[in-house]
Design an enzyme around this catalytic site. Sequence first.
Site, PDB file in Angstrom:
ATOM      1  CG  PHE A 166      -6.577 -34.645 -17.002  1.00 39.81           C
ATOM      2  CD1 PHE A 166      -5.894 -35.758 -16.545  1.00 39.81           C
ATOM      3  CD2 PHE A 166      -7.586 -34.810 -17.931  1.00 39.81           C
ATOM      4  CE1 PHE A 166      -6.214 -37.022 -17.009  1.00 39.81           C
ATOM      5  CE2 PHE A 166      -7.918 -36.064 -18.394  1.00 39.81           C
ATOM      6  CZ  PHE A 166      -7.235 -37.188 -17.933  1.00 39.81           C
ATOM      7  CG  HIS A 219      -2.158  -2.873  -1.586  1.00 37.98           C
ATOM      8  ND1 HIS A 219      -1.437  -3.038  -0.437  1.00 37.98           N
ATOM      9  CD2 HIS A 219      -2.961  -1.797  -1.372  1.00 37.98           C
ATOM     10  CE1 HIS A 219      -1.789  -2.110   0.442  1.00 37.98           C
ATOM     11  NE2 HIS A 219      -2.709  -1.331  -0.111  1.00 37.98           N
ATOM     12  CG  HIS A 244      -8.161   3.095  -0.217  1.00 37.32           C
ATOM     13  ND1 HIS A 244      -8.874   2.210   0.553  1.00 37.32           N
ATOM     14  CD2 HIS A 244      -6.965   3.262   0.420  1.00 37.32           C
ATOM     15  CE1 HIS A 244      -8.151   1.858   1.596  1.00 37.32           C
ATOM     16  NE2 HIS A 244      -7.003   2.481   1.552  1.00 37.32           N
ATOM     17  CG  HIS A 254      -4.067   6.395   2.399  1.00 38.55           C
ATOM     18  ND1 HIS A 254      -2.941   6.121   3.139  1.00 38.55           N
ATOM     19  CD2 HIS A 254      -4.474   5.201   1.898  1.00 38.55           C
ATOM     20  CE1 HIS A 254      -2.696   4.815   3.089  1.00 38.55           C
ATOM     21  NE2 HIS A 254      -3.610   4.238   2.345  1.00 38.55           N
TER      22      HIS A 254
HETATM   23  C1  23J Z   1      -7.347   1.691   5.536  1.00 44.85           C
HETATM   24  C2  23J Z   1      -7.177   2.566   6.585  1.00 44.85           C
HETATM   25  C3  23J Z   1      -5.934   3.093   6.841  1.00 44.85           C
HETATM   26  C4  23J Z   1      -4.872   2.748   6.038  1.00 44.85           C
HETATM   27  C5  23J Z   1      -5.031   1.862   4.970  1.00 44.85           C
HETATM   28  C6  23J Z   1      -6.264   1.336   4.741  1.00 44.85           C
HETATM   29  C7  23J Z   1      -3.894   1.476   4.100  1.00 44.85           C
HETATM   30  O1  23J Z   1      -2.762   1.712   4.371  1.00 44.85           O
HETATM   31  C8  23J Z   1      -4.115   0.839   2.788  1.00 44.85           C
HETATM   32  O2  23J Z   1      -3.780  -0.317   2.569  1.00 44.85           O
HETATM   33  O3  23J Z   1      -4.609   1.527   1.897  1.00 44.85           O
HETATM   34  S1  23J Z   1      -3.302   3.402   6.382  1.00 44.85           S
HETATM   35 MN    MN Z   2      -4.054   0.269   0.345  1.00 43.85          MN
END
Ligand code: 23J
Ligand code: MN
Length: 262
Positions: free
Chosen positions: A62, A77, A83, A212
């Site tokens: 189902f 994203h 990060h 970043h």
């Molecule tokens: C990892 C390394 C370099 C970069 C990135 C990720 C991204 O742009 C991301 O998606 O955060 S430039």
């Molecule tokens: Mn990213």
Amino acid sequence: MSAQQTLQDLGAGLLNGSVKVVDLAAPLGPDTPLLKLPPEIGVNTPEIEIHNISNYDDNGPFWSWNWLKLGEHSGTHFDAPRHWASGKDYKDGTTDTIPVQNLVGPLCVIDCSKEVAEDPDFLLTEAGVKAWEAEHGEIKEGSWVVMRSDWYKRNNDKDAFLNVDENGPHSPGPDADCIRYLLSKGIMGWGNEGIGTDAGSAGGMEPPFPAHYLLHEANRYGLASLCNLDQVPATGAIIVVPPLKIVNGTGSPTRVMALVPA
Ligand code: 23J
Ligand code: MN
């Protein structure tokens, strides 16, 4: 006006069509463009896979459902402070610890679409932001600021979106002093239409990948692969940025939206 009245008016506006919701996200699937780092720089995020579990069949009579193979930094994203090495130690810097109050706020849209049509390597500068402020007003503390380039119109063509040649990727973004200036205004986050928050040429900047490096160093956030900014006014919209609450997450695909006056 009381907050209660403000929200009542917003609710009414959403129902009567005077407040529109604009979808700032791209479709997320196997055809979504992904960052392609040169192997000497690092390992890449995997291709997106969507696998069916059942489809009203012997595996589940189902119901239909899927499971995903999906990098955090795929498609439209969110980038969390965690990060980047510069932001790794913030206790509230992962997708599960960021205060949600930070994820809804006023939006400034800086239109660079004409410049980018002439030059895919176009960089937004501090002077460019100040020129925008002279026209639209000072960027207020806590605002989200995004660069409109209309780059999202390349989204259904991976090669055109990544735009890599023998000299590397060519796509628009900010320079380092632009981000420093925005941080001096107290912005909450920065967004770009390209594959990342930085320009294609950002690996060669000082510091490398300044959006970043500098945003996350300041415990601020990034948005990448934004769409439909051509449907959002320069000022007056509200952005809604809901990353998944991934435990210790460094980022997340997100259905970013803007509330705009119709
Ligand atoms: C990892 C390394 C370099 C970069 C990135 C990720 C991204 O742009 C991301 O998606 O955060 S430039
Ligand atoms: Mn990213």
